[in-house]
Motif scaffolding. Structure first.
Motif, PDB file in Angstrom:
ATOM      1  N   MET A 196       0.823  -1.205   0.000  1.00  0.00           N
ATOM      2  CA  MET A 196       0.000   0.000   0.000  1.00  0.00           C
ATOM      3  C   MET A 196       0.864   1.265   0.000  1.00  0.00           C
ATOM      4  O   MET A 196       0.422   2.275  -0.511  1.00  0.00           O
ATOM      5  N   LYS A 197       2.059   1.162   0.584  1.00  0.00           N
ATOM      6  CA  LYS A 197       2.916   2.346   0.647  1.00  0.00           C
ATOM      7  C   LYS A 197       3.219   2.885  -0.748  1.00  0.00           C
ATOM      8  O   LYS A 197       3.185   4.091  -0.970  1.00  0.00           O
ATOM      9  N   ILE A 212       1.392   2.542  -3.440  1.00  0.00           N
ATOM     10  CA  ILE A 212       0.166   3.134  -3.987  1.00  0.00           C
ATOM     11  C   ILE A 212      -0.040   4.521  -3.400  1.00  0.00           C
ATOM     12  O   ILE A 212      -0.371   5.466  -4.124  1.00  0.00           O
ATOM     13  N   LYS A 213       0.157   4.654  -2.089  1.00  0.00           N
ATOM     14  CA  LYS A 213       0.012   5.969  -1.455  1.00  0.00           C
ATOM     15  C   LYS A 213       0.998   6.970  -2.050  1.00  0.00           C
ATOM     16  O   LYS A 213       0.627   8.103  -2.357  1.00  0.00           O
ATOM     17  N   ASN A 268      -3.174   1.244   6.407  1.00  0.00           N
ATOM     18  CA  ASN A 268      -3.869   0.315   5.506  1.00  0.00           C
ATOM     19  C   ASN A 268      -5.329   0.111   5.914  1.00  0.00           C
ATOM     20  O   ASN A 268      -6.215   0.038   5.068  1.00  0.00           O
ATOM     21  N   LEU A 298      -7.335   3.058   4.788  1.00  0.00           N
ATOM     22  CA  LEU A 298      -7.547   3.052   3.341  1.00  0.00           C
ATOM     23  C   LEU A 298      -8.664   2.101   2.936  1.00  0.00           C
ATOM     24  O   LEU A 298      -9.350   2.319   1.935  1.00  0.00           O
ATOM     25  N   LEU A 299      -8.861   1.040   3.724  1.00  0.00           N
ATOM     26  CA  LEU A 299      -9.875   0.044   3.391  1.00  0.00           C
ATOM     27  C   LEU A 299     -11.226   0.312   4.044  1.00  0.00           C
ATOM     28  O   LEU A 299     -12.207  -0.381   3.752  1.00  0.00           O
ATOM     29  N   LEU A 344      -9.505   4.237  -0.244  1.00  0.00           N
ATOM     30  CA  LEU A 344      -8.555   4.104  -1.344  1.00  0.00           C
ATOM     31  C   LEU A 344      -9.244   4.342  -2.682  1.00  0.00           C
ATOM     32  O   LEU A 344      -8.710   5.060  -3.543  1.00  0.00           O
TER      33      LEU A 344
END
Length: 161
Positions: free
Chosen positions: A1-2, A4-5, A104, A107-108, A121
């Motif tokens: 996820m890092k 993507i962020k 994370n 984000l979800l 996200l």
């Protein structure tokens, strides 16, 4: 996820920078100019982007009270170029700070947008797309107004290490 962020954060930085570069080329009358009655001015588009950020990020993710007047975002406004630059910088600061601070799990998490549930996200991804579309409109209006005097806002890609 890092990753993507970071990728999303880079995208938001590019959108912000290019919009500011366009605004710096224009005067107050130009940022409020409408091609015709049924079209938006640059100031409308920026007010709309800010409304979206305040609604989805501010209210939806950060739980900041906000009542959106979406129709009002498209009414005739006269807003100074400097106020629009400040608006963009403040709005995108909130987006980037919220994104980079979110873990994370955050984000979800989901929130209701319109009539459907979306993860935070998904909202960030949709926002990057939405803001890019409006950035294209802003660039096009500026090119119409500046003609040969328009300075490109293309930003070189960052090198990834």
């Amino acid at each position: 996820m890092k990753e993507i962020k970071n990728m999303l954060n880079d995208r938001f930085e590019v959108i912000e920078r290019r919009i500011v570069l366009v605004l710096e080329q224009l005067n107050d009358e130009q940022v409020n100019w409408r091609p015709n009655e049924s079209s938006n001015s640059i100031s409308n588009l920026i007010v709309h982007i800010s409304g979206n950020i305040n609604d989805r990020i501010g209210k939806g993710m950060n739980k900041i009270p906000f009542t959106r007047d979406r129709d009002g975002e498209f009414e005739v406004h006269f807003i100074s170029k400097n106020d629009l630059i400040e608006n963009i910088k403040t709005s995108f600061h909130e987006v980037k700070e919220t994104l980079m601070a979110m873990d994370n799990e955050g984000l979800l998490q989901t929130q209701k947008t319109g009539n459907r549930e979306q993860t935070n996200l998904e909202i960030f991804i949709q926002s990057a797309t939405h803001f890019s579309e409006h950035m294209g409109q802003i660039l096009y209006i500026a090119k119409i107004l500046k003609d040969e005097d328009y300075l490109t806002t293309t930003v070189p890609k960052k090198k990834r290490i």
